[in-house]
Design an enzyme around this catalytic site. Structure first.
Site, short mmCIF file in Angstrom:
data_model
loop_
_atom_site.label_atom_id
_atom_site.label_comp_id
_atom_site.label_asym_id
_atom_site.label_seq_id
_atom_site.Cartn_x
_atom_site.Cartn_y
_atom_site.Cartn_z
N PHE A 1 105.29 103.14 -22.48
CA PHE A 1 104.56 102.54 -21.36
C PHE A 1 104.02 103.58 -20.38
CE2 PHE A 1 107.81 99.32 -22.58
CZ PHE A 1 106.95 98.42 -23.17
N THR B 1 102.40 100.94 -31.04
CA THR B 1 101.13 100.23 -30.93
C THR B 1 100.49 99.98 -32.29
OG1 THR B 1 100.26 102.43 -30.54
CG2 THR B 1 100.53 101.03 -28.62
N GLY C 1 89.82 100.72 -26.50
CA GLY C 1 91.26 100.50 -26.68
C GLY C 1 91.72 99.22 -26.02
N GLU D 1 96.21 98.67 -22.63
CA GLU D 1 96.55 98.47 -21.22
C GLU D 1 95.87 97.28 -20.57
OE1 GLU D 1 97.22 102.86 -19.59
OE2 GLU D 1 96.10 102.74 -21.44
MO1 MOS Z 1 99.47 104.82 -20.81
S1 MOS Z 1 100.18 104.57 -18.85
O1 MOS Z 1 98.18 105.90 -20.49
O2 MOS Z 1 100.78 105.47 -21.65
#
Ligand code: MOS
Length: 753
Positions: free
Chosen positions: A240, A472, A709, A712
């Site tokens: 994270f 991921t 991506g 996030e």
């Molecule tokens: Mo993410 S906060 O760029 O691992």
């Protein structure tokens, strides 16, 4: 510019993760799983004050305990250099002070010594037996920030028009301050280092989201050439952002291994992870919005503060999304930092934008209410034609479509704006419903990456890159890309990641690893095929004697003549075997967009979050029942892991809105809820029903794949949408996260510090 024809077909989203069997069978090797011959265990000693000096450190009893090989501290660990300054994606770390550098303590839990012993239990006992005497100084962990205490005058992140004058005369205004708490990353895998110094070279098994940067930082700090350091991170139990950059335990383990000539394992305990490996800092954000009575924004001011540690200048960057979200002629966004006696903050999923959008998207909801206007309508009215901050067109922006699609899926036409006016039916009968909406965005970039693809004589392919899979799905994505390009089943493709011996790879951060690696892999794959054609046409054992590479084409794992006669097709493994060559190897490269000069577009992903909460006033029971999230993330390369990312992010957003907060005791500076029982994370029982939609419009300005991506963006806007829904259900506007039952019962906030 890229053309449509270069977009590869999307990979099969129903394919399961290729690393799944390794993980569920326990065969996947995480950093702390490495047990090397002769390995010792290191356990740090943590300061029990948050500010002051160590006046005496008595290690005599600890050093004499059974199994103890050394107790290191400021006086005997040896030289640890400073790393940086950063250059590109090298030399980056957030806590810049080398461990044990002086006898000053600046946050609770700062490492003051480390015990190294034959067993973990012996090292723990020895660490507990170290006696530190302190001269304590006053501490400050206050969550109340003032601009007057800012380290420097606020940085002007965005500015246009005359926001002060426009706000002053605006017919409708909102002027509120929003707060987000310190949040601690809690990946289930603990941070860990297993360091092995062989007399010349370091092999470091690190929990890192960036092996290449780790290698560079560790080499600098250990004072050795970079080629003497190898960093390995094959599997990560997530990060994270907390594992992006190295933390002091990594240098401590490496230095101890060098001093003792034996491998050393150091695992950072869960409670230490609340102190020593970063957190998302507390933010305090004043938002002013001015609008005309018909809902056109005329002024927007967003002034944010975040805490940082006593030595490091970490800025959260809450204005990340402020300048370009809406059309408004007069705007100012500033940020400044204040010092507290806490460990150094770091990036957490969607740094800047995520707390920033909580503030600005809550304020937009408050403005809609003040205007008696539908909150979606308010956003549609202020949709910008270009990025008014950078004065550039967007590479691709479909925010309006996100709102329309989301409204349709969510059923927004049934929305009635009066507080408490919507009641549940069926399973929800007896409950009050609250509906809320928020917009979201996140930067869309990529960075330089290299890769290697090998076609091997045994008929398999191997793809390698010094990037990582933090959970991921990088192993799966790369396996699928090569499978498609080569026409091979996934079980004939090996993906090798997480090792600095491999070609340079990107950080697993910023949601840009996938878009960075894939162009390099495709380039490498094409080069490998080129090599194969050369091998197939050269020498006496060539499969296609008397032919030239230009006569050949590749498909379904085979080489054939371009004349279309499929009977000529020969599997690549047979070609290599016949020629007695081990592999046809291609190296590839992708340039990346990050930091590229002369940018002609503003590059972002967008989305809309729709939330339904249920509220039971009799028992003060609040639940997030349903989330509809619509993401404009460019072309989605692999829908299954992509959806998985958004679902996980939404669950994290529920935690941000309702549960997560690291609390520092005002007297001692200790993070008092430093464990998974007291630091509340969203569990399955708290998770809402989540409906994810990807618009899937390729962004061909960004790269030939059209891909942005998605790691996030799913978290951005969720907390604001929840707070907006909570207001709709209860009439209580909570501007300080997390939203507590006490807030909804009208009880005074009893927040620590
Ligand atoms: Mo993410 S906060 O760029 O691992």
């Amino acid at each position: 510019m890229a053309t449509q024809s270069t977009v590869p077909p999307r990979t099969n989203g129903s394919l399961p993760r290729v690393d799944g069997p390794l993980k569920v069978s326990g065969a996947a090797m995480y950093s702390s799983d490495y047990n090397l011959a002769g390995m010792l265990y290191a356990v740090p000693v943590c300061a029990t004050i948050a500010s002051g000096k160590i006046t005496k450190l008595d290690v005599s009893r600890a050093a004499a305990m059974p199994g103890v090989k050394a107790v290191y501290h400021n006086g005997n660990i040896g030289k640890i250099f400073r790393a940086g300054p950063p250059s590109g994606f090298n030399g980056i770390l957030d806590e810049k002070r080398p461990p044990f550098e002086d006898n000053v303590v600046r946050y609770y839990g700062q490492y003051v010594a480390v015990a190294v012993a034959l067993t973990f239990e012996q090292a723990t006992a020895a660490a507990n037996a170290v006696v530190a005497t302190y001269e304590a100084a006053p501490i400050n962990v206050s969550t109340k920030f003032t601009e007057a205490e800012a380290v420097e005058k606020p940085n002007e992140d965005s500015k246009r028009g005359d926001p002060d004058a426009a706000f002053k005369t605006a017919p409708v205004k909102i002027d509120e301050t929003y707060g987000t708490p310190t949040e601690t990353h809690n990946p289930i895998e603990l941070h860990a280092s297993v360091a092995d110094f062989d007399g010349q070279n370091f092999t470091l098994y690190e929990t890192t989201q960036a092996v290449c940067n780790s290698q560079d930082v560790l080499a600098q700090m250990l004072g050795v050439p970079i080629q003497n350091v190898r960093v390995i991170s094959r599997f990560l139990g997530s990060g994270f952002g907390g594992k992006l950059w190295p933390w002091p335990h990594a240098m401590i383990a490496a230095q101890a291994s060098r001093n003792l000539g034996r491998p050393v394992k150091l695992v950072v305990s869960r409670d230490m992870m609340f102190q020593n490996v970063g957190h998302r800092p507390r933010t305090q954000q004043r938002v002013r919005l001015g609008a005309t009575p018909d809902g056109k924004l005329v002024a927007l001011m967003h002034d944010s503060l975040n805490h940082t540690s006593m030595l490091d200048d970490y800025s959260e960057g809450c204005s990340e999304a402020t300048g370009y979200s809406y059309s408004v002629p007069n705007l100012r966004a500033t940020s400044a930092i204040v010092r507290r006696n806490v460990g150094t903050p770091t990036s957490m999923r969607g740094p800047g934008a995520v707390p920033g959008l909580f503030a600005t998207e809550s304020a937009m909801d408050e403005l809609a209410i003040a205007l008696k206007m539908d909150p979606i309508q308010l956003r549609l009215l202020n949709e910008p034609a270009i990025d008014e901050d950078k004065k550039l067109p967007f590479s691709s922006r479909h925010f309006v479509e996100c709102l329309h699609v989301g409204a349709e899926k969510f059923g927004w036409s049934r929305y009635t704006p009066a507080v408490g006016s919507m009641k549940g039916t069926g399973e929800q009968s007896g409950l009050t419903l609250g509906w809320g909406v928020a917009g979201c965005s996140w930067i869309a970039e990529s960075c330089e990456s290299h890769a290697m693809v090998e076609l091997l004589s045994n008929g398999t392919a191997r793809v390698s890159c010094a990037t990582q899979d933090i959970g991921t799905g990088m192993y799966t994505v790369l396996s699928n890309v090569v499978a498609e390009r080569m026409g091979l089943p996934n079980d004939r493709i090996e993906v090798v990641l997480g090792d600095t011996n491999l070609p340079l790879g990107p950080i697993s951060g910023g949601s840009w690893a996938t878009a960075s690696v894939i162009p390099a892999v495709l380039d490498a794959a094409n080069n490998a095929i080129g090599k194969l054609f050369a091998i197939a046409t050269a020498g006496p054992n060539a499969a296609f004697v008397d032919k030239e590479p230009k006569d050949l084409e590749f498909g379904d794992g085979k080489v054939r003549l371009k004349d279309g006669d499929t009977k000529t097709a020969i599997p690549f493994g047979d070609i290599l075997t016949k020629a007695s060559v081990r592999s046809a190897t291609g190296n590839g490269k992708g340039a990346g967009s990050f930091g590229a000069p002369g940018r002609k577009h503003s590059q972002h992903s967008f989305g809309a979050q729709f939330v339904e909460v249920t509220w039971e006033p009799e028992t003060a029971r609040l639940r997030v029942a349903r989330v509809v999230t619509v993401i404009d993330g460019g072309r989605i390369l692999n829908p299954k892991p992509a959806r998985n990312q958004i679902e996980g992010a939404v669950v994290m957003g529920v935690g941000m809105a309702l549960f997560e907060a690291t609390r520092y005791d005002a007297r001692f500076g200790v993070p008092i809820n430093n464990n998974l029982a007291d630091y509340i994370l969203t569990t399955n029982a708290d998770a809402p029903n989540i409906d994810v939609t990807f618009l899937d419009h390729p962004d061909l300005v960004i790269n030939a794949l059209g891909a942005r991506g998605v790691g996030e963006i799913g978290l951005a806007g969720v907390a604001a949408a929840i707070a907006n829904a909570v207001h709709h259900a209860t009439g209580v506007r909570v501007r300080e996260l997390p939203i507590r039952i006490e807030d909804l019962l009208g009880m005074p906030a009893q927040r620590l510090a």
